[in-house]
Design a protein around this motif. Structure first.
Motif, PDB file in Angstrom:
ATOM      1  N   GLN A  93       0.818  -1.211   0.000  1.00 13.96           N
ATOM      2  CA  GLN A  93       0.000   0.000   0.000  1.00 13.96           C
ATOM      3  C   GLN A  93       0.852   1.262   0.000  1.00 13.96           C
ATOM      4  O   GLN A  93       1.913   1.310   0.609  1.00 13.96           O
ATOM      5  N   ALA A  94       0.321   2.282  -0.667  1.00 15.52           N
ATOM      6  CA  ALA A  94       0.917   3.613  -0.588  1.00 15.52           C
ATOM      7  C   ALA A  94       0.111   4.400   0.438  1.00 15.52           C
ATOM      8  O   ALA A  94      -1.113   4.288   0.492  1.00 15.52           O
ATOM      9  N   LYS A  95       0.812   5.186   1.249  1.00 15.17           N
ATOM     10  CA  LYS A  95       0.127   5.946   2.309  1.00 15.17           C
ATOM     11  C   LYS A  95       0.640   7.368   2.359  1.00 15.17           C
ATOM     12  O   LYS A  95       1.835   7.615   2.171  1.00 15.17           O
ATOM     13  N   VAL A  96      -0.271   8.287   2.608  1.00 15.35           N
ATOM     14  CA  VAL A  96       0.088   9.684   2.843  1.00 15.35           C
ATOM     15  C   VAL A  96      -0.611  10.104   4.128  1.00 15.35           C
ATOM     16  O   VAL A  96      -1.837  10.012   4.231  1.00 15.35           O
ATOM     17  N   ASP A  97       0.161  10.528   5.100  1.00 15.00           N
ATOM     18  CA  ASP A  97      -0.379  11.018   6.375  1.00 15.00           C
ATOM     19  C   ASP A  97      -0.050  12.491   6.513  1.00 15.00           C
ATOM     20  O   ASP A  97       1.056  12.917   6.179  1.00 15.00           O
ATOM     21  N   GLY A  98      -1.010  13.252   6.980  1.00 17.79           N
ATOM     22  CA  GLY A  98      -0.788  14.680   7.200  1.00 17.79           C
ATOM     23  C   GLY A  98      -1.291  15.101   8.564  1.00 17.79           C
ATOM     24  O   GLY A  98      -2.311  14.605   9.048  1.00 17.79           O
TER      25      GLY A  98
END
Length: 128
Positions: A93-98
């Motif tokens: 999985q690709a993940k982006v957390d902000g």
């Protein structure tokens, strides 16, 4: 009904006659994937949007994955096999957390993207 039974009988007898020339094999493994275009167009775009809004981000891009499948081959000549192959590849999985904290408020955002592919192929094998 009679035609169906005759059809099943013909296919069964044909299968028995050529059983030594037909083979099925299951395979699987670990695969690396080149997802640089997807990482750049989707994942980096999401991260850049979060950064523009003032969030600090952490990014995990698409990478390797697991692949498995099945082959069905028919021996047309000694050592020459032809047939279809179907597989399934699932990438990590690709993940982006902000995260952002402003004026006493805390904002957190998580985006997860899944990718998989199911290749259907036909080809041949020569074995010695």
């Amino acid at each position: 009904m009679k035609k169906v039974l005759i059809g099943v009988l013909v296919v069964s007898l044909t299968g028995i006659a050529y059983a030594d020339k037909i083979s099925l094999s299951v395979w699987g493994g670990y695969a690396t994937v080149s997802m640089s275009d997807v990482n750049k167009q989707i994942i980096d775009m999401i991260a850049d949007g979060l950064k523009a809004s003032g969030m600090t981000t952490s990014v995990t891009k698409f990478g390797s994955g697991l692949i498995f499948g099945i082959d069905a081959t028919y021996e047309v000549a000694p050592g020459i096999l032809v047939g279809p192959r179907i597989g399934y590849l699932s990438c990590a999985q690709a993940k982006v957390d902000g995260e952002m904290s402003s004026g006493g408020y805390y904002t957190k955002m998580k985006t997860t993207v899944d990718a998989s592919i199911m290749p259907v192929m036909i080809g041949g094998v020569y074995s010695i």
